[in-house]
Each structure stands twice: as C-alpha cells, then as structure tokens.
Design an enzyme around this catalytic site. Structure first.
Site, PDB file in Angstrom:
ATOM      1  N   ARG A  79      80.211  71.705  65.563  1.00  0.00           N
ATOM      2  CA  ARG A  79      80.466  73.130  65.815  1.00  0.00           C
ATOM      3  C   ARG A  79      79.294  73.994  65.405  1.00  0.00           C
ATOM      4  O   ARG A  79      78.398  73.575  64.715  1.00  0.00           O
ATOM      5  CB  ARG A  79      81.633  73.594  64.948  1.00  0.00           C
ATOM      6  CG  ARG A  79      82.961  73.211  65.406  1.00  0.00           C
ATOM      7  CD  ARG A  79      83.980  73.642  64.367  1.00  0.00           C
ATOM      8  NE  ARG A  79      84.257  75.079  64.445  1.00  0.00           N
ATOM      9  CZ  ARG A  79      85.092  75.696  63.625  1.00  0.00           C
ATOM     10  NH1 ARG A  79      85.698  75.034  62.682  1.00  0.00           N
ATOM     11  NH2 ARG A  79      85.309  76.972  63.734  1.00  0.00           N
ATOM     12  N   ARG A  80      79.375  75.261  65.798  1.00  0.00           N
ATOM     13  CA  ARG A  80      78.553  76.351  65.266  1.00  0.00           C
ATOM     14  C   ARG A  80      77.065  76.103  65.493  1.00  0.00           C
ATOM     15  O   ARG A  80      76.248  76.302  64.612  1.00  0.00           O
ATOM     16  CB  ARG A  80      78.805  76.552  63.770  1.00  0.00           C
ATOM     17  CG  ARG A  80      80.249  76.800  63.451  1.00  0.00           C
ATOM     18  CD  ARG A  80      80.460  77.203  62.011  1.00  0.00           C
ATOM     19  NE  ARG A  80      81.863  77.375  61.724  1.00  0.00           N
ATOM     20  CZ  ARG A  80      82.621  76.501  61.092  1.00  0.00           C
ATOM     21  NH1 ARG A  80      82.102  75.382  60.650  1.00  0.00           N
ATOM     22  NH2 ARG A  80      83.888  76.740  60.889  1.00  0.00           N
ATOM     23  N   HIS A 126      91.186  73.255  69.254  1.00  0.00           N
ATOM     24  CA  HIS A 126      92.543  73.411  68.725  1.00  0.00           C
ATOM     25  C   HIS A 126      92.902  74.873  68.520  1.00  0.00           C
ATOM     26  O   HIS A 126      93.921  75.350  68.998  1.00  0.00           O
ATOM     27  CB  HIS A 126      92.674  72.645  67.403  1.00  0.00           C
ATOM     28  CG  HIS A 126      93.917  72.980  66.650  1.00  0.00           C
ATOM     29  ND1 HIS A 126      95.172  72.607  67.088  1.00  0.00           N
ATOM     30  CD2 HIS A 126      94.117  73.679  65.508  1.00  0.00           C
ATOM     31  CE1 HIS A 126      96.072  73.058  66.237  1.00  0.00           C
ATOM     32  NE2 HIS A 126      95.467  73.711  65.281  1.00  0.00           N
ATOM     33  N   PHE A 127      92.030  75.617  67.837  1.00  0.00           N
ATOM     34  CA  PHE A 127      92.482  76.990  67.549  1.00  0.00           C
ATOM     35  C   PHE A 127      92.290  77.918  68.734  1.00  0.00           C
ATOM     36  O   PHE A 127      92.970  78.933  68.825  1.00  0.00           O
ATOM     37  CB  PHE A 127      91.896  77.542  66.239  1.00  0.00           C
ATOM     38  CG  PHE A 127      90.432  77.827  66.231  1.00  0.00           C
ATOM     39  CD1 PHE A 127      89.923  78.936  66.861  1.00  0.00           C
ATOM     40  CD2 PHE A 127      89.563  76.996  65.541  1.00  0.00           C
ATOM     41  CE1 PHE A 127      88.570  79.200  66.829  1.00  0.00           C
ATOM     42  CE2 PHE A 127      88.219  77.248  65.509  1.00  0.00           C
ATOM     43  CZ  PHE A 127      87.714  78.362  66.157  1.00  0.00           C
ATOM     44  N   HIS A 128      91.405  77.557  69.655  1.00  0.00           N
ATOM     45  CA  HIS A 128      91.370  78.366  70.877  1.00  0.00           C
ATOM     46  C   HIS A 128      92.643  78.143  71.695  1.00  0.00           C
ATOM     47  O   HIS A 128      93.162  79.070  72.300  1.00  0.00           O
ATOM     48  CB  HIS A 128      90.129  78.052  71.710  1.00  0.00           C
ATOM     49  CG  HIS A 128      88.911  78.804  71.251  1.00  0.00           C
ATOM     50  ND1 HIS A 128      88.142  78.409  70.192  1.00  0.00           N
ATOM     51  CD2 HIS A 128      88.340  79.956  71.698  1.00  0.00           C
ATOM     52  CE1 HIS A 128      87.152  79.269  70.004  1.00  0.00           C
ATOM     53  NE2 HIS A 128      87.251  80.219  70.899  1.00  0.00           N
ATOM     54  N   HIS A 147      94.826  79.944  56.575  1.00  0.00           N
ATOM     55  CA  HIS A 147      95.867  79.404  57.439  1.00  0.00           C
ATOM     56  C   HIS A 147      96.925  80.443  57.769  1.00  0.00           C
ATOM     57  O   HIS A 147      97.361  80.571  58.902  1.00  0.00           O
ATOM     58  CB  HIS A 147      96.532  78.163  56.858  1.00  0.00           C
ATOM     59  CG  HIS A 147      97.266  77.419  57.940  1.00  0.00           C
ATOM     60  ND1 HIS A 147      96.627  76.814  58.974  1.00  0.00           N
ATOM     61  CD2 HIS A 147      98.584  77.271  58.200  1.00  0.00           C
ATOM     62  CE1 HIS A 147      97.492  76.304  59.811  1.00  0.00           C
ATOM     63  NE2 HIS A 147      98.689  76.559  59.380  1.00  0.00           N
ATOM     64  N   TYR A 186      99.313  82.492  61.314  1.00  0.00           N
ATOM     65  CA  TYR A 186     100.721  82.835  61.539  1.00  0.00           C
ATOM     66  C   TYR A 186     100.903  84.334  61.687  1.00  0.00           C
ATOM     67  O   TYR A 186     101.806  84.784  62.399  1.00  0.00           O
ATOM     68  CB  TYR A 186     101.599  82.223  60.442  1.00  0.00           C
ATOM     69  CG  TYR A 186     101.645  80.735  60.618  1.00  0.00           C
ATOM     70  CD1 TYR A 186     102.481  80.193  61.586  1.00  0.00           C
ATOM     71  CD2 TYR A 186     100.799  79.899  59.920  1.00  0.00           C
ATOM     72  CE1 TYR A 186     102.477  78.826  61.820  1.00  0.00           C
ATOM     73  CE2 TYR A 186     100.794  78.539  60.152  1.00  0.00           C
ATOM     74  CZ  TYR A 186     101.639  78.013  61.100  1.00  0.00           C
ATOM     75  OH  TYR A 186     101.624  76.667  61.353  1.00  0.00           O
TER      76      TYR A 186
END
Lengths: 271, 545, 180
Positions: free
Chosen positions: B431-432, B368-370, B217, B221
């Site tokens: 996913r994946r 979300h993370f893209h 995580h 950041y």
C-alpha cells in the site's frame, strides 16, 4: 415482548455476564493456555512464556530469542537528542568569536571564498553543519584540512559555531547564469527512480520533506563541490552517512546524472 | 414535521459532505492512475502523498462527519416529530466544521501536511492541518450533545414510551462517537499538536499508535451506522413492508456501541509494541463485532421477505423478485448487502492474525475498506440522500431511472476496482506507494490488474458525478413533493408499547463500555508510562530544520 | 400481520445462536493455529532507543545482515531508515528456521516479503522480530509497506533465499549477498 414480566429481564446481569465470560475466555486462552503450550514445544518454561505473551519480557513464547555479540564501528558518532537540536537553534556570542578561524575558507558571513572547493555555510541547517564538524573530529569523515581544524573544538563550541553560520542569509545567485538541468534531472529531484530504488532527492533535501535530521540544504552550493561529494558517496570514499542513506542513492547514479544534479542544485533557490 | 431549521441544516451539511466527496473522488482516480503502468501527469512524491492525505481526510473525516450530522438533524426532527433543540448551536457547529475543513484543505494543498489521514507520528505536519481536523471533530461533538438533548427532551415529554428506533440508533452513534474520538483526541492534543507547535521535540510512537488504534476501528462503525439506520427504518418502508423486530434493531445498535470500541488493537496485529496476549483478547472481541451485522442481515432479510410476500411473491425465493427494485432505497440495499458479503469475508481474513500477516498493508486491506465503506456505506448515503431530498427541497425527484443508473454504476465500479485489489494484495502488492517499478518481473505481472482497477475508479468517478447531477436535478424539478417526511420510517410487525429501560437509553451500556475499555486498553496504554518508554525525534514535513 | 410475536422471537434467537456459532468457529480456528502451528503475531516488546541505535549494539552498520550464531541460529538484522534498508539484500537459507530482526532510527516503517507470511511493522523504539521458514528459493521482494515520508515508494530490499547447501557462512558466521 410487551409482556410486563419479560420487560423486567435482568439486562444488567446478563450483559455483564456475557462480557465478563468473553474476557475470561480470552485471558484463559490468550494469556495462559496458548503461551504455555507454545513455550513447552519450544523449550521455554511456563512463567517465561506467559511473561513473553504479556510483553513483560521480549520475544515470542513459541521461539528462542537470538543472541548477539556485536561490537561494531558506527558510521558516525553523532546522536541527535531533543536538547542538542534545541541548542542548535540559538546563535551565541561564543559562536561568533569561534567563527573567525573558519572565515579564511568559508567567509566571515558563511559565503565560501572559493566555492569550487569549500561549501557555503550561510543559511545551511545548523544540524547539518554540526554533524559534519563532529564527524571531522571523530574521524568518521576524515579530511586533511578539516580534521585538524576541529580537533580542539568542544561539543559546545561545535554547536555554537554551527548555530552561528546557520543564522546568515543564503548567498543570492544571479539569475540565468547557469543552463537548465533538464527534465530527466528534475524528475530525479521530484520523483526519484523506482527502477533503481532511488527516492526523490526532495524526499530528504526538500523544504517540506520530513526526512533525516541532518539532511543539508543543497541549493546554491557550487556545482563542483556538490558533484565531488556525490562522487565521494558513490565510490564509498565518504561514508559518514548513517545507514548508508547517501551511499545507497549515489551508487546507481551515472556520471552525467551527478553533474546534472550538481547543476540543478547550484542553480536553484528553493532547496 | 420538518421545520426550516432541520431542512436547511440537512441541505447545507449534505452538500458540504458531497462536495468534499467529489473532490476526493477526482484525487482518488488520479492516484490510481499514478500507480498504474500508464503515464500520469503531475506526479511527484510530494503531489502524490498530498493528494492521498486530501483523499483520506475528505473521505474519512469531512464527508462522513457532515453526512452523519446532516442526517442526524433530519432524523431528530422527523422521527421525534419535534423541533430541533438549540438550532443556533447546530449552525455554529456547521460553521466551525466548515472553517476547520477549509483550514485543513488549504494546508494540505500547500504541501505542508503530507502525513496521510492516519498521521504517522513522528512525521509531523503543519499545526493548521491538525487544528482544522480538531475543529471538524469538535463540530461533531456539538452535534452529539444536540442529539442526546433531543432524545432526552422527547423522553421527558413521552414518559414510558420507546424512543423511535431511528433516533435511538442516531443517539447510539453519537454516544459511540464521543467514546471513539477520545483516542485520536488524546493523540493529537497531548502528542502531535505539541510537536507541531514545536513544544515537543520527541514523542512516544508506540503510545501514539495505540491511541490512534482506539479510534481507528470504531470510526468505521460511526460511518456505518447511518446505513444501518436506513436498513432498519427506511428500507422496510420503501419496500412496502414492516420491520421484523424492533427489539433486534435496538440490540444491534447497542452491540455496535459496545463491541466497536475495545477492538482497535486488531489494527496493530503486526506491531511490535503490543503483546500477543492483548492482541488475542481484542481479536476475540473483534469476532463478536460481526454478530450485530449478522443479526442485521437476518432481520432486514426477514423484513424484506414480508414486503415481498405482501406484494405477491411466492415460494422459497419468489419474494425476492417481487420486491420493488425500481425504488432506489431498495436497490441500494440489495447492492449494499452484496458488497457487505464480499467485504465481510475479507474482514474475517484481516482479523485472524495468521492470515493478517499475509495481507497486512497490502492492497487487500485497501480493497477491504473501500468495499465496506466506499461500497456498503456510501451507496446507502446516496440512497439516504435520494430518499430525504424530496422532503429537504420540497420537490419530487425528476428521474428515478437516473438514480438507479447511478447506484448500479457505483456498484459495478466498486467491484471492478476492489476485486483486482484483493487479488493484487494476495500477490503481495503493498500500500501507500506513489509509483511501482514495473520493470521488476514480479511487479510487471501486476500491471494489467492495476489498469483494470483504474477502470473501476473511472466508473466510480462517473457515478459520483452523476450523483451530484441527480441532486442538482431536484433544483430544476417543478413537481412539488407531497408526502409527509415521517412516512419514511417503517413500523415494526409488533410495534412495542413499552421497552425495558436498558433498551431505551444508554446508561447501562456506557458503564459496560467503560469496563471493557479498561480491561482491553488499560494495560496496553499504561505500559508506555512504565520505565523509560522510548522516544522518537519529531520529523517535520512542513518546514526545514 | 399474520406472524405471531412468539415466532419472531424464536427465529431471532435461532439466528443469534447461528451468529455466535460462526464467531466460535473463527475463534477455534485461531486457537488451533496458535496451539498446533505456533502462529503468533510478531509481538516483541523489546525497547531500543532509536536516537542511539547506530552507536552501539547489534544494529550498528557493520553488524547488520545475516549471521549464524554458535548454536546454529540464523538471524538477519536489518535497519529500515529514510529511505533505504541496510543492508538492501540479505541471504537466508530455505527450509530452516530463521529469525529476522528489524529496527529503525527515525520514523515508522514496515515490511512484507512477497509470497510469504513475513510481515511486520517497524516502529521507532522497538525491535521487530519475525520467526519463519522460507520454503521457496529465489529473490523475494521486501518493500517498505508503511508510509515513512516522500521517499517511501522507492524503499525496497531483496531477500535472497538459497538452498541449504548453498548457504555458506564465513568464519565469523556471516553471509552476505555480494559475497556469493
């Protein structure tokens, strides 16, 4: 903020208090209150519920654990361990003397005398050879020919003979002797068929697969031998594959695909 | 001041970052094509997962590490107005990281590392893949030390004065990154690399997943903080205003340092080997990590309002229209905030474990993370590059319109790609996966949305290539750049003459991070050393047994 | 600059309070879900040796699938392995509390059941366990959702949810897909 009195705010104290209170809140709710309340509803006592929430005992604090009285026959009795796999990498003199009795069919150098019936052992993965020897012995893979042959072998002897044959170089194949298997078969090998839930053959039998430990090398075995094994898996006649890894992929194969795949591996160098 | 060292270092680091980015972009589009109902070339299980590994490695490790290093060198010289300490070390770090990135790349493309960038032991790739990544991380560690040394030297030369916010934040990121990499370094050095070398035949997968979650995580950041540095220091200036509150900026970066670390277990909410209790603890801490982002939205919003009103904006919302949206940095900030809004909402769903069960390992998470990283963060990387490139190359930008077009395309492409992904994730698309069985009636209904997202990917590729082109345009530009680089940073409405020691350094906060990490990760890691923790056999993907 | 420092500090504090309030609302929702709906993540620290999984105990091949125990608990045991599930289809009753138990002999896998909140990782060395109630009947997809090697994309199973009156265990308490 430029007032000197306020500059000396007790940062250390307030930061620590903030963090410890978050921690105390989490412990109160996550470690105690929630598991105890959930456990009460599910008929689990408070101590056990807290133990489950902390992972000290298995299970959810909100549900009873299922019971089992399993007593079932495994598909194979082979279990891999780090030591066993390590010992399979070392060819020994013991292996060489034992191999004499195999040579009649599998050849002195691991190249079968009658490739349509017997597999080549030269260059085969030692883990794959060992797995089959063990299964012949325990009856997981019954064979009129092999089961009596391996009956007298000890664990160490099976390891030794496997490591011995694995160390030989693979049989060379004369180029352009067999016809090409075709694009559809090559697609099964490299991509599989998601429509039938079939992974690529390469996913286990490729050189860079990371698949199951006992997956054998397939290239340069004879078409007849490979096709016979695929059919045996398809019909369930052969069932010593752990958790039906081969039975599940062989079942949806058509007869012509079985022949095509056998041809592909018989005529390729790289798998 | 921008002596040649920082100028050349920044130039080299950012170009390397963006080359890795461009390659990964092409691979990403091809992967989406492979997953779509449209027939794609070159697809095999091996090529697909090698490509995913390359995409993830380039986008998650190589690109951000070099971007952050290059930007850090720039900030260290321009914000502190001092030459960089030990530039020879900086160049050695660059060489080390470059060699590592090349080594990992060659290994991946030889098909010996199809383990994705998140590793998944007991699958084990060629050791050269891991060593390459270790070299990239080691290069970033050298950078971290250089940043801390630069700040310490400045403080010694300017006793009692507050460290400029841009540098304070850069060092916060360096300190956080050192903490962050402990987890993955322990996993690689004690478990995965010994397995890859053949020294270990089995490993404890529960432990390796827990160690990786330590990093997983906070690394986000690490990627994010350069964008926040731009928000707090460069954007108010570009908009023609002031920073609303310098103190709030410092607090934000400190909160990131503290709360981005003890929260990694929320990546393991669906894992069996961690307990309910510690998952709850880390979810509570995760909730707090949204606080610095909410503070930023307010402070930057207020800073922009000041700028808008100075430019004649009136009324409740009139200041928004009065902002100079033709400036790439301001435009990028607006677009980044929009994407942060969407992405942040998705993140709240992910962290609540009831809802996480609905979306875990579905396309929702990929979306979300893209959106957060590829959207909010990377669009600010573009804007940062545009903003500092005149000072780095000594030439003025030939066309701001091309820069704005590129940013708009990136925003549009990101939404067109990720909104269908969110939706598909809710429908249960996982996913994946290299290929889907579109003959299945459930999956067949997903097909059109997958094609829409592919169109988004193509737009992103176009935008990415335009970005590279825009940077190249500086080389053909004849107009010399005039302004001094220090003018990039905004001053606060009330610039602080002094700040408390706690807001001018990291000693107190490091101690708190240590306490928090012991509380949050102590038992979750220690449990694997109690009793017979189960071991799984290594599965090598680089060679046959 | 006309804004006084006092105003800035006060507005920032107000906003910080709002931020903390937002966070508190989220946490209250989580605690409510836990206390009232008994929603927990699928944690189950139950160690099991992946290397000998197939040799004995509940995860041997012939013991897998759905089984109703003497006290009426419905449990389905499924092994995830490279690159198949065993069994590839399980039957479960609708509107009844059921438990799914998973283990793997090799590498990391994971499952979700489409259209439900059944979701767990399957980590070698641990039994993963999900308690749920299926409300919709029909064949649901249960794919492997975590990268487990080159055959990952094709690794999938079916959860067949049947109305309670069609859920008929045999003498041993077992229910299988092909038996219907």
């Amino acid at each position: 903020m430029n007032d000197p009195d306020r500059l000396e705010q007790p940062w250390r104290l307030w930061a620590s208090v903030a963090i410890l209170s978050v921690f105390a809140f989490s412990v109160l709710f996550g470690f105690v209150l929630m598991p105890v309340m959930q456990g009460r509803a599910a008929g689990i006592d408070a101590f056990e519920a807290i133990c489950r929430a902390l992972g000290i005992t298995p299970g959810s604090p909100a549900a009873r654990q299922p019971t089992t009285n399993a007593k079932a026959q495994p598909a194979t009795r082979v279990a891999w361990s780090a030591d066993l796999l390590n010992s399979l990498t070392k060819a020994t003199a013991a292996g060489e003397s034992l191999a004499g009795s195999c040579a009649g069919c599998h050849g002195r150098d691991g190249r079968a005398v009658e490739v349509k019936l017997y597999p080549d052992l030269a260059g085969q993965s030692a883990a794959a050879i060992y797995k089959q020897l063990h299964d012949f012995k325990t009856g997981s893979r019954p064979s009129a020919l092999m089961t009596p042959m391996v009956q007298a072998l000890t664990e160490e002897q099976m390891v030794a003979v496997s490591a011995h044959f694995a160390a030989f170089p693979v049989r060379p194949i004369p180029a352009a002797q067999l016809p090409a298997a075709g694009a559809a078969i090559e697609g099964l090998v490299a991509r599989g068929d998601s429509g039938r839930g079939m992974p690529a053959c390469n996913a286990c039998h490729g050189d860079q697969s990371g698949g199951p430990t006992e997956a054998p090398r397939l290239s340069r075995q004879s078409r007849e031998y490979l096709a016979a094994q695929l059919r045996a898996f398809k019909t369930g006649e052969r069932r010593n594959d752990i958790y039906s890894r081969m039975r599940s992929v062989a079942a949806p194969l058509t007869e012509s695909e079985i022949d095509g795949l056998a041809l592909f591996y018989a005529s390729t160098r790289t798998y | 001041m921008l002596v040649t060292h920082a100028r050349q270092l920044t130039f080299a680091h950012l170009w390397l970052a963006f080359l890795a980015f461009a390659v990964a972009l092409v691979l990403g589009v091809w992967q989406m094509w492979a997953r779509s109902p449209l027939p794609a070339p070159f697809v095999t299980a091996s090529t697909y997962f090698s490509a995913v590994t390359a995409h993830g490695t380039a986008m998650a490790y190589v690109m951000p590490v070099f971007m952050i290093m290059g930007f850090g060198y720039y900030v260290a010289e321009t914000a502190l107005d001092r030459p960089l300490p030990a530039p020879r070390w900086a160049w050695s770090a660059f060489a080390l990281g470059l060699a590592g990135a090349l080594m990992a790349t060659v290994t991946i493309f030889s098909g010996r590392a199809a383990v994705l960038f998140t590793f998944y032991p007991p699958l084990t790739a060629s050791v050269f893949f891991y060593l390459g990544l270790v070299m990239v991380v080691a290069a970033s560690w050298i950078w971290c030390v250089l940043m801390m040394v630069a700040m310490a030297q400045w403080k010694r030369a300017n006793p009692g004065r507050p460290v400029p916010l841009a540098m304070f934040a850069t060092v916060a990121n360096a300190v956080m990154w050192l903490w962050t990499t402990i987890g993955v370094a322990a996993e690689l050095l004690f478990q995965v690399i010994p397995a890859a070398l053949g020294l270990k035949a089995q490993l404890d997968v529960g432990l390796s997943r827990t160690l990786f979650s330590w990093t997983l995580h906070a690394i986000v950041y690490f990627w994010l903080i350069p964008s926040y540095i731009a928000f707090y220091t460069m954007v108010p200036q570009a908009a023609g205003g002031r920073l609303y509150s310098d103190t709030m900026g410092r607090l934000t970066f400190i909160l990131f340092l503290i709360y981005s670390l003890p929260v990694g277990l929320h990546h393991l909410l669906m894992d069996p080997q961690q307990s309910n209790a510690f998952k709850f603890l880390q979810v509570a801490l995760t909730a707090l990590v949204s606080v610095p982002t909410l503070l930023t939205v307010f402070t930057i919003g207020a800073s922009l309002e000041i700028a808008g009103r100075l430019r004649g904006g009136r009324g409740l919302l009139g200041w928004i229209g009065a902002l100079p949206w033709d400036r790439p940095l301001v435009l990028a900030t607006g677009l980044a905030f929009l994407m942060l809004g969407f992405g942040g909402f998705g993140g709240l769903v992910n962290m609540s474990y009831g809802m996480n069960a609905m979306v875990h390992n579905t396309s929702w998470v990929t979306a979300h993370f893209h959106l957060i990283f590829g959207g909010t963060v990377v669009i600010m990387y573009f804007a940062i590059a545009y903003a500092i490139w005149p000072a780095v190359t000594g030439r003025a930008a030939p066309s701001l319109a091309a820069q704005r077009l590129q940013l708009w395309l990136w925003f549009a492409g990101m939404l067109v790609m990720t909104l269908p992904w969110h939706y598909l994730g809710l429908l249960g698309q996982w996913r994946r996966v290299a290929t889907f069985n579109y003959a299945d009636p459930i999956i067949a209904g997903w097909g059109p949305w997958v094609v829409v997202s592919l169109i988004g990917g193509v737009i992103l590729l176009g935008s990415g290539l335009l970005f590279v082109l825009n940077l190249l345009q500086f080389n053909v530009s004849r107009e010399p750049h005039a302004a001094a680089p220090g003018e990039l940073y905004a001053s606060a409405v009330h610039p602080p003459a002094r700040v408390p020691a706690a807001l001018n350094g990291f000693r107190l906060w490091n101690a708190l991070v240590l306490v928090l990490m012991i509380l949050a990760y102590g038992y979750p890691i220690a449990q694997f050393f109690v009793g017979d923790s189960p071991q799984a056999l290594v599965h090598r993907v680089d060679e046959r047994r | 600059m006309p804004i006084s420092e006092e105003i800035i500090v006060r507005s920032e504090l107000r906003w910080a309070a709002i931020s903390v309030g937002v966070v508190s609302v989220i946490m209250i929702a989580l605690i409510y879900a836990g206390l009232v709906h008994h929603i927990n993540p699928p944690s189950n620290i139950e160690r099991i040796d992946p290397k000998t999984l197939h040799l004995g105990g509940e995860f041997t091949e012939a013991n897998l699938g759905t089984r109703v125990s003497g006290d009426g608990q419905v449990t389905s045991r499924i092994v995830a392995t490279q690159f198949t599930f065993q069994p590839r289809c399980v039957v479960l009753p609708a509107n009844r509390r059921v438990t799914l138990r998973f283990a793997t002999p090799d590498v990391i896998h994971g499952i979700l059941v489409s259209g439900t909140n059944v979701n767990t990782m399957i980590v070698p060395g641990y039994v993963s366990q999900v308690h749920t109630v299926f409300t919709r009947t029909g064949d649901l997809l249960m794919p492997c959702h975590e990268y487990c090697g080159l055959g990952h994309s094709e690794m999938s199973a079916t959860v067949r949810v049947v109305p309670p009156d069609e859920f008929k265990p045999d003498a041993e308490g077992r229910v299988a897909c092909d038996a219907r």
